[in-house]
Motif scaffolding. Structure first.
Motif, PDB file in Angstrom:
ATOM      1  N   GLU A   1     103.495 -47.368  97.537  1.00 52.78           N
ATOM      2  CA  GLU A   1     104.460 -46.775  96.608  1.00 52.78           C
ATOM      3  C   GLU A   1     103.677 -46.113  95.494  1.00 52.78           C
ATOM      4  OE1 GLU A   1     106.903 -50.063  95.449  1.00 52.78           O
ATOM      5  OE2 GLU A   1     107.334 -50.489  97.559  1.00 52.78           O
ATOM      6  N   ASP A   2     104.227 -44.981  94.962  1.00 60.29           N
ATOM      7  CA  ASP A   2     103.525 -44.219  93.915  1.00 60.29           C
ATOM      8  C   ASP A   2     103.143 -45.092  92.731  1.00 60.29           C
ATOM      9  OD1 ASP A   2     103.530 -41.955  95.302  1.00 60.29           O
ATOM     10  OD2 ASP A   2     105.052 -40.908  94.103  1.00 60.29           O
ATOM     11  N   GLN A   3     104.062 -45.976  92.361  1.00 61.47           N
ATOM     12  CA  GLN A   3     103.826 -46.830  91.192  1.00 61.47           C
ATOM     13  C   GLN A   3     102.567 -47.687  91.381  1.00 61.47           C
ATOM     14  OE1 GLN A   3     106.888 -49.645  90.556  1.00 61.47           O
ATOM     15  NE2 GLN A   3     107.060 -49.186  88.381  1.00 61.47           N
TER      16      GLN A   3
ATOM     17  N   ILE B   1      99.906 -46.886  93.002  1.00 57.56           N
ATOM     18  CA  ILE B   1      98.703 -46.064  92.770  1.00 57.56           C
ATOM     19  C   ILE B   1      98.403 -46.029  91.273  1.00 57.56           C
ATOM     20  CG2 ILE B   1      97.723 -43.732  92.965  1.00 57.56           C
ATOM     21  CD1 ILE B   1      99.405 -43.385  95.512  1.00 57.56           C
TER      22      ILE B   1
ATOM     23  N   SER C   1      96.916 -40.091  98.613  1.00 53.78           N
ATOM     24  CA  SER C   1      96.907 -41.197  97.648  1.00 53.78           C
ATOM     25  C   SER C   1      95.651 -41.143  96.790  1.00 53.78           C
ATOM     26  CB  SER C   1      96.943 -42.545  98.364  1.00 53.78           C
ATOM     27  OG  SER C   1      98.021 -42.570  99.233  1.00 53.78           O
TER      28      SER C   1
ATOM     29  N   GLU D   1      96.105 -38.283  94.406  1.00 50.92           N
ATOM     30  CA  GLU D   1      97.051 -38.672  93.345  1.00 50.92           C
ATOM     31  C   GLU D   1      96.346 -39.580  92.328  1.00 50.92           C
ATOM     32  OE1 GLU D   1     100.466 -37.941  92.964  1.00 50.92           O
ATOM     33  OE2 GLU D   1     100.268 -39.045  91.089  1.00 50.92           O
ATOM     34  N   SER D   2      95.558 -40.522  92.838  1.00 54.66           N
ATOM     35  CA  SER D   2      94.923 -41.479  91.945  1.00 54.66           C
ATOM     36  C   SER D   2      93.909 -40.799  91.024  1.00 54.66           C
ATOM     37  CB  SER D   2      94.229 -42.573  92.771  1.00 54.66           C
ATOM     38  OG  SER D   2      93.637 -43.507  91.920  1.00 54.66           O
TER      39      SER D   2
ATOM     40  N   ASP E   1     102.503 -31.889  88.710  1.00 52.84           N
ATOM     41  CA  ASP E   1     102.775 -32.456  90.027  1.00 52.84           C
ATOM     42  C   ASP E   1     101.612 -32.111  90.968  1.00 52.84           C
ATOM     43  OD1 ASP E   1     103.928 -33.412  92.286  1.00 52.84           O
ATOM     44  OD2 ASP E   1     105.444 -31.828  92.460  1.00 52.84           O
TER      45      ASP E   1
END
Ligand code: URA
Length: 399
Positions: free
Chosen positions: A101-103, A105, A130, A133-134, A143
């Motif tokens: 889940e994004d949270q 990360i 991921s 994103e991190s 975004d």
């Protein structure tokens, strides 16, 4: 979030992660909780995956399962061994059924940043969305978008003082049944990362503060007039940029709030456009001895025609058009994206996002109400970055 230990502590001044690690609760359900990085310093290269899978969790080491085998083979073909790299993941605990889940990360990001602070790698390879994103999410505002937007760039990150090389995750390659084109693409990305790891010197850094120091913010109209008069008879390459009250200039209430200029990469300034300044601005833009550069030149041309009553003489380069010509992926042509991938300049314009919002293309935004010094600095940075991006793009095109 990172804090620094106060001077009374042992390890004073060292970054400390707040105890967000654990907030996701994943450590409770896995066999190798909070897996530390493993591997070797031989190549000074850190490879960041997504999260430990079942095999990794069993053995307490990254990339020992199917995706790991795929990655090893790719690295071998790219000319190096994965054993010569450090390994970690965007999540350091195994998520159930390998679903992230994004949270999570976000919670785990300080672990990655601490690993980077500790190892100081010369090259960081990011495998999949991921990992992107991190790490990229920690220095590039906005975004992140799809992985396909990032794969293959070699980003000289100013914040981390190293090369960041995103590419596709080996599980994605496995899911494609080792699609030959994807395989070749990732092998080339890895070979690029390896070449950078072996090259002399560090990643070229371009800290935002050093760029800001080059921008002159001119609030005195007499000074602005003198500088524009000098540009009106200057020669060379001039990047310029407007801040405006909206996207489209046709409504009479719409106006150019400020303008900035970067002459030959040596002199950058920004000033307000009001009073008599538009007439001096016209002299600069009509000067045929200045080759003009912009990001999305049709915007500057349209506003110049509408508000100053004439076109811009001697257009030479549009960083947006050049970005599209070099690489036709969507979502990569803005000066913000180009400044990040070419120069490693992360977030520099976040405050302006709110000011630039309007209810529609013909509606007014709040740029005219922004703090003038902040706005002029932002405007000036845009011209300087346009110039620097143009230089990098010309380099890529061999011009
Ligand atoms: N093994 C890891 O350690 N990370 C991944 O992302 C995949 C497999």
């Amino acid at each position: 979030m990172t804090f620094f230990a106060p001077s009374s502590f042992a390890g004073k001044g060292k970054p400390i992660s707040l105890p967000q690690c654990g907030a996701c609760g994943l450590y409770r359900g896995c066999k190798s909780p909070k897996m530390p990085f493993t591997g070797s310093a031989n190549l000074n290269m850190l490879v960041v995956g997504e999260s430990p899978g079942e095999n990794e969790d069993e053995q307490g080491r990254q990339f020992v399962g199917k995706a790991g085998q795929c990655l090893r083979q790719l690295c071998d073909e790219a000319g190096f061994s994965l054993d010569d790299c450090w390994l970690t993941n965007s999540l350091i605990c195994r998520p159930p059924a390998n679903k992230l889940e994004d949270q999570q990360i976000g919670y785990c990001r300080p672990n990655l940043l601490n690993t980077i602070a500790q190892l100081k790698p010369k090259v960081i390879v990011l495998l999949g969305g991921s990992a992107v994103e991190s790490l990229i999410g920690s220095e590039w505002g906005g975004d992140i978008g799809p992985m396909s937007r990032w794969a293959g760039y070699t980003i000289p990150s100013s914040k981390y003082g190293c090369w960041i090389c995103p590419t596709y995750h080996p599980s994605f390659i496995e899911r494609s049944n080792r699609d030959p084109l994807l395989w070749k693409t990732v092998r080339e990305h890895l070979a690029q990362a390896y070449k950078l790891a072996k090259s002399p010197g560090k990643a070229p850094c371009c800290p935002l503060d050093a760029l800001k120091a080059k921008v002159e913010v001119i609030t005195d109209p007499r000074q602005a007039k003198a500088r524009l008069m000098a540009l009106a008879v200057a020669e060379g390459v001039l990047a310029f940029d407007y801040e405006t009250t909206g996207l489209k200039p046709e409504r009479p209430e719409q106006r150019i709030v400020s303008a900035s200029f970067c002459l030959n990469g040596e002199e950058t300034f920004a000033c307000m456009v009001n009073g008599l300044i538009p007439s001096y601005l016209s002299l600069v833009l009509k000067n045929p001895k200045l080759k003009k550069v912009a990001s999305n030149l049709k915007f500057e041309e349209r506003w110049t025609r509408q508000k100053l009553g004439h076109g811009v003489a001697n257009w030479d380069w549009d960083t947006m058009l050049a970005a599209h010509y070099i690489d036709n992926r969507p979502g990569i042509t803005s000066v913000k994206f180009q400044a990040y991938v070419h120069l490693g300049i992360g977030e520099y314009d976040h405050w302006v996002d709110e000011e630039k919002k309007a209810d529609g293309a013909n509606e007014l935004n709040r740029m005219a109400e922004a703090n003038p010094e902040d706005m002029l600095m932002y405007c000036g940075l845009d011209s300087l970055l346009e110039y620097l991006v143009m230089e990098r793009q010309k380099g890529v095109l061999g011009l």
